[in-house]
Design an enzyme around this catalytic site. Sequence first.
Site, PDB file in Angstrom:
ATOM      1  N   GLU A 197       0.880  -1.169   0.000  1.00  0.00           N
ATOM      2  CA  GLU A 197       0.000   0.000   0.000  1.00  0.00           C
ATOM      3  C   GLU A 197       0.921   1.224   0.000  1.00  0.00           C
ATOM      4  OE1 GLU A 197      -2.553   0.225   3.490  1.00  0.00           O
ATOM      5  OE2 GLU A 197      -2.467   2.409   3.416  1.00  0.00           O
ATOM      6  N   ARG A 220       0.995  10.143   1.231  1.00  0.00           N
ATOM      7  CA  ARG A 220       1.482  11.093   2.240  1.00  0.00           C
ATOM      8  C   ARG A 220       2.642  11.882   1.707  1.00  0.00           C
ATOM      9  NH1 ARG A 220       1.576   7.221   7.462  1.00  0.00           N
ATOM     10  NH2 ARG A 220      -0.424   6.329   6.917  1.00  0.00           N
ATOM     11  N   THR A 253      -3.805   6.188   2.256  1.00  0.00           N
ATOM     12  CA  THR A 253      -4.033   7.576   2.653  1.00  0.00           C
ATOM     13  C   THR A 253      -4.748   8.332   1.531  1.00  0.00           C
ATOM     14  OG1 THR A 253      -1.876   7.376   3.783  1.00  0.00           O
ATOM     15  CG2 THR A 253      -2.992   9.477   3.976  1.00  0.00           C
ATOM     16  N   LYS A 259     -10.553  -1.286   7.159  1.00  0.00           N
ATOM     17  CA  LYS A 259      -9.253  -1.140   7.807  1.00  0.00           C
ATOM     18  C   LYS A 259      -9.532  -0.611   9.218  1.00  0.00           C
ATOM     19  CE  LYS A 259      -5.295   2.050   7.547  1.00  0.00           C
ATOM     20  NZ  LYS A 259      -4.203   2.512   6.680  1.00  0.00           N
TER      21      LYS A 259
HETATM   22  C1  3PG Z   1      -1.028   3.436   8.095  1.00  0.00           C
HETATM   23  O1  3PG Z   1      -0.972   4.430   7.422  1.00  0.00           O
HETATM   24  O2  3PG Z   1      -1.786   2.518   7.807  1.00  0.00           O
HETATM   25  C2  3PG Z   1      -0.236   3.380   9.335  1.00  0.00           C
HETATM   26  O3  3PG Z   1       0.461   4.557   9.531  1.00  0.00           O
HETATM   27  C3  3PG Z   1       0.701   2.249   9.423  1.00  0.00           C
HETATM   28  O4  3PG Z   1       0.896   2.120  10.761  1.00  0.00           O
HETATM   29  P1  3PG Z   1       2.284   1.647  11.379  1.00  0.00           P
HETATM   30  O5  3PG Z   1       3.332   2.573  10.811  1.00  0.00           O
HETATM   31  O6  3PG Z   1       2.098   1.765  12.856  1.00  0.00           O
HETATM   32  O7  3PG Z   1       2.499   0.229  10.935  1.00  0.00           O
END
Ligand code: 3PG
Length: 214
Positions: A41, A45, A68, A128
């Site tokens: 994924e 960002r 995102t 999610k």
């Molecule tokens: C996301 O965007 O799904 C999370 O920031 C991932 O979370 P993690 O960095 O704690 O694994």
Amino acid sequence: MPVDLAVITAHRIIPVIALGSSDKADGLAQALVDGGLPIAEVTFRTDAAAESIRAMADRGDILIGAGTVLDVEQVHRALDAGAVFIVSPGYNQAVIDECLGLGVPVLPGAATPSDMTAAVNSGLDTVKFFPAGACGGPGTIKALSAPFPQMRFVPTGGVNAANIGEYLALDCVPAVGGSWMVPPGLVDAGEFDRVTGLVAEAVAAVENRRGGRR
Ligand code: 3PG
């Protein structure tokens, strides 16, 4: 190439990636493939997201989604670049409706009973669960499962090598998302052999669970 959500969750882990520059995209994709986890994924960002999605998707050996995703315009930028699934951190009806209309798998962020209600009413059976750790982890998922027994959760946010087993032990958790096997420091430094090692460890943790050796 249309893809089913079940194909995505079958990997049991969705690596979450934020690339500062698309010139690391190919090396990172290779590390994921070499480690045995040909899925990612790529989050919107960073400004490099669309270009990174394109570089990774063009290889043809890895399933690339966009994360995102906050609005419909980003849905189209992601799909144009080659993403085959869409993930968002929160519950966004416009993004969901656009994806459902296009037949594109969508994993909306959902963390509350209200979010779950909206997801069910949109015909979704998988969300999610984000941010999983901060929202109470496996205990909260179990509590949400009671009124929403049909819902499947992909916990993301705070999932790591130490707690992945607690999440995957739940029948309503087909897969988890996370960034622990793709640390930005290693990716930015181009230390892809070490990334491959972390990816392989994560895959082994899932395989060991399948074999009943937790
Ligand atoms: C996301 O965007 O799904 C999370 O920031 C991932 O979370 P993690 O960095 O704690 O694994």
